[in-house]
Write an enzyme that holds these catalytic residues in place. Structure first.
Site, PDB file in Angstrom:
ATOM      1  N   CYS A 122      23.395  25.074  35.712  1.00  0.00           N
ATOM      2  CA  CYS A 122      24.078  25.964  36.671  1.00  0.00           C
ATOM      3  C   CYS A 122      24.605  25.182  37.873  1.00  0.00           C
ATOM      4  CB  CYS A 122      23.141  27.062  37.158  1.00  0.00           C
ATOM      5  SG  CYS A 122      22.600  28.159  35.839  1.00  0.00           S
ATOM      6  N   HIS A 142      30.901  27.070  36.406  1.00  0.00           N
ATOM      7  CA  HIS A 142      30.938  27.815  35.144  1.00  0.00           C
ATOM      8  C   HIS A 142      31.186  29.269  35.562  1.00  0.00           C
ATOM      9  CE1 HIS A 142      26.836  28.293  36.522  1.00  0.00           C
ATOM     10  NE2 HIS A 142      26.730  29.348  35.748  1.00  0.00           N
ATOM     11  N   HIS A 179      31.186  30.343  39.409  1.00  0.00           N
ATOM     12  CA  HIS A 179      30.281  29.973  40.505  1.00  0.00           C
ATOM     13  C   HIS A 179      29.547  28.675  40.180  1.00  0.00           C
ATOM     14  CE1 HIS A 179      26.083  31.769  39.260  1.00  0.00           C
ATOM     15  NE2 HIS A 179      26.712  31.305  38.217  1.00  0.00           N
ATOM     16  N   HIS A 184      30.895  33.882  34.711  1.00  0.00           N
ATOM     17  CA  HIS A 184      30.227  35.037  34.098  1.00  0.00           C
ATOM     18  C   HIS A 184      31.120  36.272  34.142  1.00  0.00           C
ATOM     19  CE1 HIS A 184      26.334  33.106  33.699  1.00  0.00           C
ATOM     20  NE2 HIS A 184      26.401  32.697  34.948  1.00  0.00           N
ATOM     21  N   ASP A 244      36.665  39.679  41.776  1.00  0.00           N
ATOM     22  CA  ASP A 244      37.140  39.536  40.404  1.00  0.00           C
ATOM     23  C   ASP A 244      38.140  38.381  40.277  1.00  0.00           C
ATOM     24  OD1 ASP A 244      37.345  40.205  37.692  1.00  0.00           O
ATOM     25  OD2 ASP A 244      39.150  41.376  38.071  1.00  0.00           O
ATOM     26  N   HIS A 245      37.941  37.553  39.238  1.00  0.00           N
ATOM     27  CA  HIS A 245      38.805  36.403  38.969  1.00  0.00           C
ATOM     28  C   HIS A 245      38.832  35.441  40.158  1.00  0.00           C
ATOM     29  CE1 HIS A 245      39.897  38.641  35.430  1.00  0.00           C
ATOM     30  NE2 HIS A 245      40.530  37.584  34.965  1.00  0.00           N
ATOM     31  N   GLU A 302      24.028  39.397  35.296  1.00  0.00           N
ATOM     32  CA  GLU A 302      24.744  38.121  35.219  1.00  0.00           C
ATOM     33  C   GLU A 302      25.045  37.803  33.762  1.00  0.00           C
ATOM     34  OE1 GLU A 302      23.990  34.584  38.006  1.00  0.00           O
ATOM     35  OE2 GLU A 302      22.963  34.022  36.152  1.00  0.00           O
TER      36      GLU A 302
END
Lengths: 136, 136, 136, 136, 136, 136
Positions: free
Chosen positions: C34, C40, C15, C42, C80-81, C125
């Site tokens: 960020c 980047h 994100h 998480h 996801d991913h 997070e």
């Protein structure tokens, strides 16, 4: 055919890192806030690893109840809720760094556990700092 | 008499697994959802293990403040909150799998830590997937 | 007599925090690293809490297999991913902060879970930063 | 240049520690409350470690999706939500101690993973008791 | 001015989810592999929360040694290394779901802890499935 | 529409539980080994929870960098690597139980965080003993 068995234990203690032969400045420079003369403390997490063959009768390498009792009797009862520098003989003349505490615990348990078993000590001083010693 | 000391650190990064010489179908087949062209990401947990003798004056194998600073300066400041594929030189031509990231970090730190110490890198990509590399 | 049941799940995503109406300087000042334009990522840990009475026949508040499937089908398969900013409709015009992700997930699951149950979302997070939302 | 890759998995099972050739008194003395004839149980956490060279094309030592599927198909589908003593062939005549379970799992996976890879099994019976086996 | 204090404990037990008034098919359909007639098991993690004012003399809300002893004497000594269905009175006629186990433990401890304190039980059946009950 | 945000921090400190108006026997009886006159210590884990509305511009309830800095500046820099009894004004006349430490930290942070946000402090003294305070 050897298997390693591990047992975890915990103790909470105060300590101070200090070299009595050094000036206060040198101690401060090397040990920083760990040199606080009034001590600070940690929740130490201890992992004891014993390696040996599986006993064909029990299916055990080493009876975990016996290992648990050895750790309690000889290690955590001695160090838990103590000031390592002031309340123990082991650190009267030894700086209680995580490295030295691991070596001291290894030496204590090595006496109590048959030499046919290999022994390793892992000691967590914090979640991010930890050490390991196996006698070599 | 050698002791291992460990220091943990963290960084959060985006990445994509991709082989530039393969077709999209082959990339999709091998890397699955890790091949998403828009990237995904992880909280990487890094454990650095340094093995050596205890310094008799300090009781340290390696000053943890120095190790912490080396990791921060040369590793996590470089990779944290970055896109490994786009923002770093190391992964311009290297697929950023956990295995390759561990080797890259080992190579970086091996330059900065005296060869008398053994060095091992453990890298957690998720709680369930992790890798370890010691240079051999 | 109400009992809360909790189910954990995980997803890994990329994100970027960004306000399209702000200058680059303002975005950099508010969101810091960020705001990296290359993203980047998480490992997000999700806890879903459902509160209701115990069914006298099953002894369940809510069948965990059904809850697990709802989370997988409507939340983790979606995120996801993925790159939250580029690959999802939910964050096309919503900044993907942990707070907003929690609200989005709550809204998604609130549609799928009978209103007689209270619903709370906790989203990690990182291990050190997390948020919680219960619709009020 | 070898890298170790690790994959974690979980299963929940009932078991009883018992030696059929011993009296009840001897079983009670050696195995204590683990000898309960009605069984007790654990959440077993399994770590599978595979060591080998990095494939230059994929950047993988071993495809984690394949490793995950092998563990699921041959280990956790077999033992999860089972009574190890009653529901499995492996422990019909083998005492299901953590040590023996680790050896059994190692033997199962050793058949499925090419011998060019080293294999190690770590099995957590509880957070405080765990074992490790590598075939030597 | 009220403060909550929490104490964690653990027990390992076998159980089976089953409704005696249902057919095997219905039991299988609702409880799936948790219905295994030979039982399976878990490492249960228990958190007991007690809320009340701080005693001005001790600085305690509730003496943790007393709370630890109450939990041990009335809960974990009763359930640890037991088959919940076969070895306990509490689950002779109650399905041992996590929800029902939490209610049973709450009822046991509510008898032993002065009503001026609020009481909440959190019970982890696995790391991913847990429940909470506070008597309301 | 309110969301809770949480930030974790850590500090390591020494302390002693003691009531100056009581005899040594009474102190020993009530506080046990926590009354050791040479102190013991802990790794304290601190969770700060702030509840408020999401800012529509940032998507934040409270900027985590600011919260992290407040905690560091006013709490962990003050208590980390200190002897709570000897090195701090807050515990000169207050027994440093986990309960009292949580109240002290809440009072410190309540001054620094706008009253429009609710504030809760959770403090782990060990993994098994922890407390929570929200000002009510």
């Amino acid at each position: 055919m050897k298997v390693a068995v591990f047992r975890k234990a915990h103790f909470n203690a105060a300590h101070r890192l200090h070299h009595p032969g050094w000036s206060e400045e040198k101690n401060e420079e090397v040990f920083g806030k760990c040199n606080n003369p009034n001590f600070h403390g940690h929740n130490y997490d201890l992992e004891v690893k014993v390696v040996g063959p599986i006993d064909p009768d029990t299916g055990y390498v080493f009876d975990m109840k016996i290992l648990k009792d050895l750790i309690k009797h000889y290690v955590t009862d001695k160090f838990d809720h103590k000031n390592l520098n002031l309340d123990t003989d082991e650190f009267k003349n030894v700086n209680p760094t995580a490295e030295n505490i691991a070596v001291v615990i290894w030496n204590i348990l090595r006496e109590k556990i048959d030499k046919k078993y290999d022994l390793t000590i892992r000691l967590y001083e914090t979640e991010r700092n930890f050490v390991e010693y196996n006698g070599n």
